[in-house]
Write an enzyme that holds these catalytic residues in place. Structure first.
Site, mmCIF file in Angstrom:
data_model
loop_
_atom_site.group_PDB
_atom_site.id
_atom_site.type_symbol
_atom_site.label_atom_id
_atom_site.label_comp_id
_atom_site.label_asym_id
_atom_site.label_seq_id
_atom_site.Cartn_x
_atom_site.Cartn_y
_atom_site.Cartn_z
ATOM 1 N N ARG A 239 33.588 -52.454 -1.682
ATOM 2 C CA ARG A 239 33.132 -53.195 -3.028
ATOM 3 C C ARG A 239 34.570 -53.472 -3.792
ATOM 4 N NH1 ARG A 239 32.260 -50.685 -7.893
ATOM 5 N NH2 ARG A 239 31.188 -48.857 -7.164
ATOM 6 N N HIS A 243 30.039 -52.241 -9.385
ATOM 7 C CA HIS A 243 28.990 -52.043 -8.848
ATOM 8 C C HIS A 243 27.936 -52.959 -9.556
ATOM 9 C CE1 HIS A 243 25.436 -49.871 -7.855
ATOM 10 N NE2 HIS A 243 24.822 -49.928 -8.811
ATOM 11 N N TYR A 252 36.899 -45.111 -13.018
ATOM 12 C CA TYR A 252 36.918 -44.273 -11.860
ATOM 13 C C TYR A 252 37.772 -44.492 -10.538
ATOM 14 C CZ TYR A 252 33.214 -47.264 -10.532
ATOM 15 O OH TYR A 252 32.197 -48.193 -10.060
HETATM 16 C C1 LIG Z 1 16.096 -43.871 -6.586
HETATM 17 C C2 LIG Z 1 17.145 -44.099 -7.426
HETATM 18 N N1 LIG Z 1 18.000 -43.373 -8.071
HETATM 19 C C3 LIG Z 1 19.302 -43.922 -8.803
HETATM 20 C C4 LIG Z 1 19.217 -45.303 -9.091
HETATM 21 C C5 LIG Z 1 20.543 -45.635 -9.804
HETATM 22 N N2 LIG Z 1 21.432 -46.469 -9.043
HETATM 23 C C6 LIG Z 1 21.288 -47.532 -9.031
HETATM 24 S S1 LIG Z 1 22.492 -48.358 -7.669
HETATM 25 C C7 LIG Z 1 23.144 -46.674 -7.508
HETATM 26 C C8 LIG Z 1 24.258 -46.321 -6.490
HETATM 27 C C9 LIG Z 1 23.877 -46.890 -5.021
HETATM 28 O O1 LIG Z 1 25.130 -46.678 -4.340
HETATM 29 P P1 LIG Z 1 25.068 -47.379 -2.620
HETATM 30 O O2 LIG Z 1 23.750 -46.793 -2.000
HETATM 31 O O3 LIG Z 1 26.177 -46.843 -2.171
HETATM 32 O O4 LIG Z 1 24.901 -48.881 -2.799
HETATM 33 P P2 LIG Z 1 26.098 -49.794 -3.391
HETATM 34 O O5 LIG Z 1 25.815 -50.061 -5.011
HETATM 35 O O6 LIG Z 1 27.227 -49.252 -3.093
HETATM 36 O O7 LIG Z 1 25.885 -51.169 -2.813
HETATM 37 C C10 LIG Z 1 22.350 -45.771 -8.135
HETATM 38 C C11 LIG Z 1 22.557 -44.318 -8.258
HETATM 39 C C12 LIG Z 1 18.271 -45.979 -8.534
HETATM 40 N N3 LIG Z 1 18.374 -47.262 -8.674
HETATM 41 N N4 LIG Z 1 17.419 -45.663 -7.825
#
Ligand SMILES: Cc1ncc(C[n+]2csc(CCOP(=O)(O)OP(=O)(O)O)c2C)c(N)n1
Length: 341
Positions: A239, A243, A252
Site C-alpha cells: 500500500r 490506509h 508509523y
Molecule cells: C471487524 C472490524 N474490525 C476493525 C475494523 C477497523 N478497520 C478498518 S480497516 C482495518 C485494517 C484492515 O487491514 P487489512 O485487512 O490488512 O486491509 P487493508 O486496509 O490493508 O487493505 C481495521 C482494523 C473494521 N472495519 N472491522
C-alpha cells in the site's frame, strides 16, 4: 515477470498481446481514478476514501482473469476490480460521497458492494460459492481480503467451510503489508499468509502481487480448477498511500520502506514489458491519458449532479418496509425532515 519486465516464458499464461495492453490501460486507469478520488476527498467533495495506489497489478490482474460469469466479493479497496468488471464510474464516486445508491451494483458487473467490517465479506462469498455448486453452475466466486483480515475468525471459518464443502471459491489475500498501523510482521507468526490455506486443505499459493501477469496466471489457474474446489492466493504487494483518508502513515512507517517498494511499481514493470515487445509508445500513453481523463471527468460530473432523495435512507433496508420503519418515515415527513421537490 521481474522488475525489468522480463518474463519466464515457461510460466507464461494464455493471454494475448491486446489483452496485456488492455491490462496496462486498466491499471493506469485505476491509478488515475485513485488520484482523482483522493483529490476530491481533500476538497471536501467525497466523504472518505481508501486508496489503492501500488495494488493495481493484484486487482486488475485478478479481475481480468475472471470469466464473464464469475462473481467477486470485495472489501473496501477493490476499485480496480470494479473498473475492470465494467462498473459505471459515477457509482463509485457516489459510494465515496456517502450515498447508498453507489452500492446498487448493476447485475452484469457480478459483484457485491464494498464492505467495511474486516473479513465479514468472506462468509458472504462462501455462501455465494456454495449456491453455485448447489445449483450446478459453472461460475466461481473470487473474494478479496487484506493481510489484517486473515487474522479474523471469519477468514478461518470461511476457509474451513470452503475446504470441507469443496466450493468454487478463490480467496485472494491482498497482502499490502499494513493493516492500518499494524505491520504484517505483527499480524501473524506464519511464514506466509498463503500457508493458512493448507490447514484447511485448500490449494494455496503465494505470488508477486506487483506482477500483473503472474497474478493473472495464478487466478486463471485457480478458476480453471474451481469446480474441483477452492483456492487461496496470497498476492504480495504494498500500500503506497494511506490506509484511508483518515490515516497518516508517516506516523508509523519509514520513507525508506516506501521508497524501496516504489522501485517495484507494478505499472512501470508492465510498461517495461510492453516496451520490450514493441507494444508501448508515447502516442499510446498520451491517447490513454486523455481517454482516462475524459471518462473520469464525465463520471465526476454525473455523480456531482446526483440529487439525493432523503427518503432513500428508509428504503433498501428490508425487502419490504416494515410498519415500524413506515412510522418513522411518516414522522420524518410530517416534521419537515423529508421534503420532496
Ligand atoms: C471487524 C472490524 N474490525 C476493525 C475494523 C477497523 N478497520 C478498518 S480497516 C482495518 C485494517 C484492515 O487491514 P487489512 O485487512 O490488512 O486491509 P487493508 O486496509 O490493508 O487493505 C481495521 C482494523 C473494521 N472495519 N472491522
Amino acid at each position: 515477470m521481474d522488475e525489468l519486465g522480463q518474463v519466464d516464458n515457461t510460466l507464461f499464461p494464455d493471454i494475448k498481446d491486446p489483452a496485456i495492453v488492455e491490462m496496462y490501460k486498466n491499471m493506469s486507469f485505476a491509478r488515475a481514478l485513485d488520484a482523482k478520488t483522493l483529490s476530491l476527498q481533500r476538497q471536501g467533495r467525497a466523504v472518505t476514501y481508501a486508496p489503492l495506489l501500488g495494488e493495481e497489478a493484484t486487482q486488475i490482474g485478478s479481475a481480468m482473469a475472471m470469466r464473464a460469469n464469475d462473481y467477486f466479493v470485495p472489501n473496501f479497496r477493490q476499485h480496480g476490480v470494479f473498473i475492470a468488471r465494467g462498473m459505471p464510474l459515477e457509482l463509485l464516486f457516489l459510494y465515496w460521497k456517502g450515498y447508498e445508491e453507489g452500492s446498487a451494483i448493476p447485475a452484469e458487473v457480478k459483484g457485491l458492494p464494498y464492505i467495511v467490517p474486516v473479513a465479514s465479506q468472506m462468509p458472504h462469498a462462501a455462501g455465494l460459492a456454495y449456491a453455485q455448486k448447489y445449483n450446478g453452475s459453472d461460475s466461481a466466486v473470487i473474494t478479496y481480503v487484506g493481510d489484517g483480515g486473515t487474522s479474523e475468525g471469519d477468514f478461518y471459518e470461511t476457509l474451513n467451510f470452503a475446504g470441507v464443502s469443496k466450493i468454487p471459491l478463490v480467496t485472494i489475500i491482498e497482502n499490502n503489508q499494513w493493516a492500518i498501523s499494524v505491520p504484517r510482521s505483527e499480524q501473524s507468526a506464519a511464514q506466509t499468509l498463503a500457508q493458512k490455506g493448507f490447514a484447511a486443505g485448500i490449494d494455496s499459493v503465494q505470488v508477486d502481487g506487483n506482477d500483473a501477469i503472474g497474478v493473472y496466471k495464478a487466478v486463471s489457474d485457480a478458476l480453471a480448477r474451481s469446480k474441483e474446489g477452492p483456492s487461496l492466493i496470497e498476492c504480495v504487494t504494498y500500500r503506497m498511500s494511506m490506509h484511508t483518508t483518515a490515516d497518516d502513515p508517516t506516523k508509523y512507517r519509514s520513507e525508506e520502506e516506501v521508497a524501496q517498494w516504489k522501485m517495484k511499481d507494478p505499472i512501470n514493470r508492465l510498461k517495461l514489458y510492453l516496451a520490450r515487445k514493441g507494444l508501448w509508445s508515447e502516442d499510446l500513453e498520451k491517447g490513454m491519458i486523455e481517454e482516462h481523463k475524459k471518462a473520469i471527468d464525465a463520471a465526476v460530473e454525473k455523480a456531482e449532479g446526483f440529487k439525493p432523495d432523503p427518503k432513500s435512507i428508509f428504503e433498501h433496508v428490508y425487502s419490504y418496509m416494515p410498519d415500524t420503519l413506515k412510522e418513522e418515515l411518516e414522522e420524518a415527513e410530517s416534521s419537515g425532515f423529508y421534503m420532496s421537490e
